[in-house]
Design an enzyme around this catalytic site. Structure first.
Site, mmCIF file in Angstrom:
data_model
loop_
_atom_site.group_PDB
_atom_site.id
_atom_site.type_symbol
_atom_site.label_atom_id
_atom_site.label_comp_id
_atom_site.label_asym_id
_atom_site.label_seq_id
_atom_site.Cartn_x
_atom_site.Cartn_y
_atom_site.Cartn_z
ATOM 1 N N LEU A 294 0.884 -1.174 0.000
ATOM 2 C CA LEU A 294 0.000 0.000 0.000
ATOM 3 C C LEU A 294 0.913 1.212 0.000
ATOM 4 C CD1 LEU A 294 -2.591 -1.229 2.655
ATOM 5 C CD2 LEU A 294 -2.795 -1.305 0.152
ATOM 6 N N SER B 114 12.198 3.177 -1.330
ATOM 7 C CA SER B 114 11.788 4.531 -1.705
ATOM 8 C C SER B 114 12.786 5.551 -1.177
ATOM 9 C CB SER B 114 10.415 4.787 -1.076
ATOM 10 O OG SER B 114 10.086 6.146 -1.135
ATOM 11 N N TYR C 106 3.863 4.668 6.214
ATOM 12 C CA TYR C 106 4.320 4.168 4.914
ATOM 13 C C TYR C 106 5.847 4.201 4.834
ATOM 14 C CZ TYR C 106 5.673 4.011 0.065
ATOM 15 O OH TYR C 106 6.321 3.685 -1.099
ATOM 16 N N LYS D 142 8.944 1.056 4.849
ATOM 17 C CA LYS D 142 10.025 0.828 3.871
ATOM 18 C C LYS D 142 11.363 0.683 4.604
ATOM 19 C CE LYS D 142 7.519 0.742 0.275
ATOM 20 N NZ LYS D 142 7.421 -0.408 -0.602
ATOM 21 N N ASN E 94 10.930 9.841 -7.899
ATOM 22 C CA ASN E 94 9.513 10.059 -8.253
ATOM 23 C C ASN E 94 9.202 9.563 -9.673
ATOM 24 O OD1 ASN E 94 10.059 11.817 -5.928
ATOM 25 N ND2 ASN E 94 7.995 12.565 -6.267
ATOM 26 N N ARG F 212 11.756 17.857 -6.701
ATOM 27 C CA ARG F 212 11.857 16.394 -6.642
ATOM 28 C C ARG F 212 12.669 15.902 -7.839
ATOM 29 N NH1 ARG F 212 10.183 17.504 -2.463
ATOM 30 N NH2 ARG F 212 8.334 16.798 -1.341
ATOM 31 N N ARG G 254 1.509 21.187 1.988
ATOM 32 C CA ARG G 254 0.930 19.903 2.413
ATOM 33 C C ARG G 254 1.777 19.368 3.567
ATOM 34 N NH1 ARG G 254 0.625 15.112 -2.040
ATOM 35 N NH2 ARG G 254 2.893 15.246 -1.841
HETATM 36 P P1 NAD Z 1 0.562 0.345 -7.165
HETATM 37 O O1 NAD Z 1 -0.430 0.532 -6.072
HETATM 38 O O2 NAD Z 1 0.190 0.759 -8.532
HETATM 39 O O3 NAD Z 1 1.034 -1.181 -7.215
HETATM 40 C C1 NAD Z 1 1.060 -1.993 -6.066
HETATM 41 C C2 NAD Z 1 0.384 -3.298 -6.421
HETATM 42 O O4 NAD Z 1 0.390 -4.128 -5.248
HETATM 43 C C3 NAD Z 1 -1.074 -3.121 -6.843
HETATM 44 O O5 NAD Z 1 -1.301 -3.828 -8.032
HETATM 45 C C4 NAD Z 1 -1.859 -3.700 -5.688
HETATM 46 O O6 NAD Z 1 -3.085 -4.265 -6.101
HETATM 47 C C5 NAD Z 1 -0.890 -4.732 -5.136
HETATM 48 N N1 NAD Z 1 -1.103 -5.055 -3.726
HETATM 49 C C6 NAD Z 1 -1.325 -4.188 -2.698
HETATM 50 N N2 NAD Z 1 -1.493 -4.880 -1.552
HETATM 51 C C7 NAD Z 1 -1.359 -6.194 -1.860
HETATM 52 C C8 NAD Z 1 -1.431 -7.388 -1.113
HETATM 53 N N3 NAD Z 1 -1.695 -7.373 0.194
HETATM 54 N N4 NAD Z 1 -1.237 -8.560 -1.748
HETATM 55 C C9 NAD Z 1 -0.980 -8.594 -3.078
HETATM 56 N N5 NAD Z 1 -0.923 -7.505 -3.839
HETATM 57 C C10 NAD Z 1 -1.110 -6.311 -3.243
HETATM 58 O O7 NAD Z 1 1.910 1.082 -6.706
HETATM 59 P P2 NAD Z 1 3.222 1.395 -7.522
HETATM 60 O O8 NAD Z 1 3.317 2.858 -7.668
HETATM 61 O O9 NAD Z 1 3.317 0.519 -8.715
HETATM 62 O O10 NAD Z 1 4.297 0.978 -6.431
HETATM 63 C C11 NAD Z 1 4.934 -0.298 -6.452
HETATM 64 C C12 NAD Z 1 5.910 -0.366 -5.297
HETATM 65 O O11 NAD Z 1 6.842 0.705 -5.411
HETATM 66 C C13 NAD Z 1 5.287 -0.213 -3.918
HETATM 67 O O12 NAD Z 1 5.976 -1.069 -3.038
HETATM 68 C C14 NAD Z 1 5.546 1.240 -3.559
HETATM 69 O O13 NAD Z 1 5.604 1.430 -2.173
HETATM 70 C C15 NAD Z 1 6.906 1.433 -4.190
HETATM 71 N N6 NAD Z 1 7.216 2.824 -4.501
HETATM 72 C C16 NAD Z 1 6.375 3.537 -5.315
HETATM 73 C C17 NAD Z 1 6.679 4.871 -5.617
HETATM 74 C C18 NAD Z 1 5.768 5.702 -6.469
HETATM 75 O O14 NAD Z 1 5.934 6.921 -6.497
HETATM 76 N N7 NAD Z 1 4.836 5.116 -7.223
HETATM 77 C C19 NAD Z 1 7.837 5.441 -5.094
HETATM 78 C C20 NAD Z 1 8.667 4.683 -4.274
HETATM 79 C C21 NAD Z 1 8.342 3.369 -3.994
HETATM 80 C C1 WQD Z 2 5.435 15.903 -5.648
HETATM 81 C C2 WQD Z 2 5.385 17.402 -5.409
HETATM 82 C C3 WQD Z 2 3.867 18.063 -3.675
HETATM 83 C C4 WQD Z 2 0.173 16.914 -5.659
HETATM 84 C C5 WQD Z 2 5.354 10.745 -2.588
HETATM 85 C C6 WQD Z 2 5.754 9.916 -1.409
HETATM 86 C C7 WQD Z 2 7.001 9.165 -1.692
HETATM 87 C C8 WQD Z 2 6.910 8.396 -3.006
HETATM 88 C C9 WQD Z 2 6.336 9.209 -4.120
HETATM 89 C C10 WQD Z 2 6.458 6.124 -2.524
HETATM 90 C C11 WQD Z 2 5.334 17.758 -3.932
HETATM 91 C C12 WQD Z 2 3.431 18.609 -5.016
HETATM 92 C C13 WQD Z 2 1.501 17.131 -5.372
HETATM 93 C C14 WQD Z 2 -0.683 18.022 -5.884
HETATM 94 C C15 WQD Z 2 1.201 19.472 -5.544
HETATM 95 N N1 WQD Z 2 6.076 7.265 -2.904
HETATM 96 N N2 WQD Z 2 2.012 18.375 -5.311
HETATM 97 N N3 WQD Z 2 -0.109 19.266 -5.815
HETATM 98 O O1 WQD Z 2 5.423 13.856 -2.190
HETATM 99 O O2 WQD Z 2 7.545 13.663 -3.564
HETATM 100 O O3 WQD Z 2 6.411 11.646 -2.854
HETATM 101 O O4 WQD Z 2 5.173 9.903 -3.712
HETATM 102 O O5 WQD Z 2 7.427 5.767 -1.943
HETATM 103 O O6 WQD Z 2 7.225 8.340 -0.619
HETATM 104 O O7 WQD Z 2 5.932 10.774 -0.292
HETATM 105 O O8 WQD Z 2 5.370 13.017 -4.602
HETATM 106 O O9 WQD Z 2 3.828 13.385 -6.469
HETATM 107 O O10 WQD Z 2 2.921 13.474 -4.108
HETATM 108 O O11 WQD Z 2 4.397 15.305 -4.911
HETATM 109 O O12 WQD Z 2 1.641 20.624 -5.466
HETATM 110 O O13 WQD Z 2 -1.873 17.895 -6.121
HETATM 111 O O14 WQD Z 2 4.172 17.900 -5.976
HETATM 112 O O15 WQD Z 2 3.676 19.011 -2.668
HETATM 113 O O16 WQD Z 2 6.066 18.920 -3.775
HETATM 114 P P1 WQD Z 2 6.198 13.133 -3.217
HETATM 115 P P2 WQD Z 2 4.038 13.735 -5.046
#
Ligand code: NAD
Ligand code: WQD
Length: 340
Positions: A83, A124, A149, A153, A179, A231, A295
């Site tokens: 999640l 992350s 969250y 990690k 990002n 970012r 935020r």
């Molecule tokens: P996402 O939500 O699109 O993908 C996560 C997937 O995991 C989904 O398909 C969801 O259905 C599945 N899932 C959730 N809980 C589950 C469970 N209990 N059992 C099986 N499947 C489950 O997210 P994403 O953006 O693709 O992120 C993938 C990974 O990368 C995550 O671990 C997230 O924390 C990490 N991550 C994402 C970002 C980002 O900005 N998107 C940044 C850093 C790290």
């Molecule tokens: C980027 C910038 C906001 C939305 C988060 C998690 C991080 C990672 C990625 C998983 C920030 C600004 C955003 C909006 C805005 N996830 N913003 N208006 O906050 O860098 O990272 O997602 O690991 O852990 O914290 O990414 O895309 O939410 O925001 O002004 O409607 O955009 O304030 O400066 P962030 P983001």
């Protein structure tokens, strides 16, 4: 080689599947579809012309994981399932720790029982917390992220450090993503958030397609060049390729036992206003926005030092900011309501 991809139906997972299938890997996807659609998997098959195996299940279901490893001969695991909504994690901390930490433990235990020893973990940039200055380097001490969250990690990275110590055959990589934005250039798969997007790019593309009104820019008084947060945005296909590099590296290391962390970012910081301008220039779409209050929990600026991934994995983020914008927009404009 057969790779188990947990969370493979999600945003980053589905793009990684395309890279794996294009390069001839066999893949098994395990996902409970809580934040994704099986349509993403069908689209991956359409893009690649290859079939994949899909098992619907939860990473906290140890019995189902044992059955999975018994049924398929898995060589390596990429663990995306989690999640990921930072704000929601403060409202639902137990659910976040259960999925992200307990789920990872269930998976690691099932791997141990099945004798599967190669593990790539979705970490992350948030693990660096508030204490470290940018650019973040892998040698920095991990911080104490304020959200459950972010804490989840850090906890799993810590678990991996202990797990490799007691199993001489086990080897792992934590990929610390910055990002990720953009989409596959076909426009067939992309980011499809449930409800109101938390992240910047999906919000911008939904404003452009008319699903949302104005974009709120959170804070215009940060100590950055234009006052908005900075970012390190990278193309999701570059990020996807980083996973293949990680899987290959683990397979190549004949005597390696341990865990290595790698930053996956471009090494360049970009502000929110620069993102809006870049999107408008690349797509000819006007984004109406207003600057509102900060935020809670946002850091002013962070970006990666990505030299380690370059040197060790031979991985670089290659795609430009305008490609990220064009591809994100192609996906959103072809699929105004995502996969639904
Ligand atoms: P996402 O939500 O699109 O993908 C996560 C997937 O995991 C989904 O398909 C969801 O259905 C599945 N899932 C959730 N809980 C589950 C469970 N209990 N059992 C099986 N499947 C489950 O997210 P994403 O953006 O693709 O992120 C993938 C990974 O990368 C995550 O671990 C997230 O924390 C990490 N991550 C994402 C970002 C980002 O900005 N998107 C940044 C850093 C790290
Ligand atoms: C980027 C910038 C906001 C939305 C988060 C998690 C991080 C990672 C990625 C998983 C920030 C600004 C955003 C909006 C805005 N996830 N913003 N208006 O906050 O860098 O990272 O997602 O690991 O852990 O914290 O990414 O895309 O939410 O925001 O002004 O409607 O955009 O304030 O400066 P962030 P983001």
């Amino acid at each position: 080689m057969t790779v188990l991809v947990t969370g493979g139906a999600g945003y980053i997972g589905s793009h990684t599947l395309v890279c794996l299938l294009d390069l001839g890997y066999e893949v098994v996807v395990y996902d409970n579809l809580v934040n994704s659609s099986v349509k993403a998997l069908r689209r991956v098959e359409e893009i690649t012309g290859k079939n994949l195996e899909f098992v619907e299940g939860d990473v906290t279901d140890s019995g189902a994981l044992d059955d999975l490893f018994a049924k398929y001969s898995i060589d390596a695991v990429i663990h995306f399932a989690a999640l990921k909504a930072v704000g929601e994690s403060s409202q639902l901390p137990l659910q976040y720790y259960e999925t992200n930490v307990y789920g990872s433990l269930c998976l690691l235990n099932a791997m141990k029982k099945a004798g599967v020893n190669h593990f790539v973990y979705s970490s992350s940039a948030t693990v660096y917390g508030e204490v470290n200055p940018s650019p973040y380097v892998e040698t920095m001490e991990l911080g104490s992220p304020s959200s459950p969250y972010g804490a989840s990690k850090v906890m799993v990275e810590r678990i991996l450090a202990d797990a490799v110590r007691v199993n001489p055959k086990f080897r792992a990589i934590s990929l610390r993503y910055f990002n990720p934005i953009g989409a596959h250039p076909s426009g067939l798969i992309g980011e499809d958030p449930l409800g109101v997007p938390n992240n910047l790019l999906p919000f911008i593309t939904q404003v452009a397609v008319g699903v949302r009104g104005n974009l709120s820019v959170f804070g215009g008084d940060y100590p950055t060049a234009d006052g908005t947060c900075v970012r390190d945005y990278l193309h999701v296909m570059d990020l996807a390729e980083g996973h293949v590099a990680a899987i290959d590296w683990l397979a190549e290391q004949s005597n390696f036992n341990g865990v290595e962390a790698f930053n996956l970012g471009t090494g360049t910081g970009v502000s929110v206003l620069e993102i809006i301008a870049s999107f408008e220039a690349a797509t000819c779409q006007k984004i109406n926005f207003e600057i509102v209050e900060r935020r809670a929990g946002d850091l002013p600026a962070f970006w990666a030092n990505a030299e380690k991934a370059d040197k060790v994995l031979n991985w670089q983020a290659k795609r430009s900011l305008s490609e990220m914008m064009e591809d994100a927009w192609r996906w959103q404009s072809k699929n105004p309501n995502g996969f639904s």
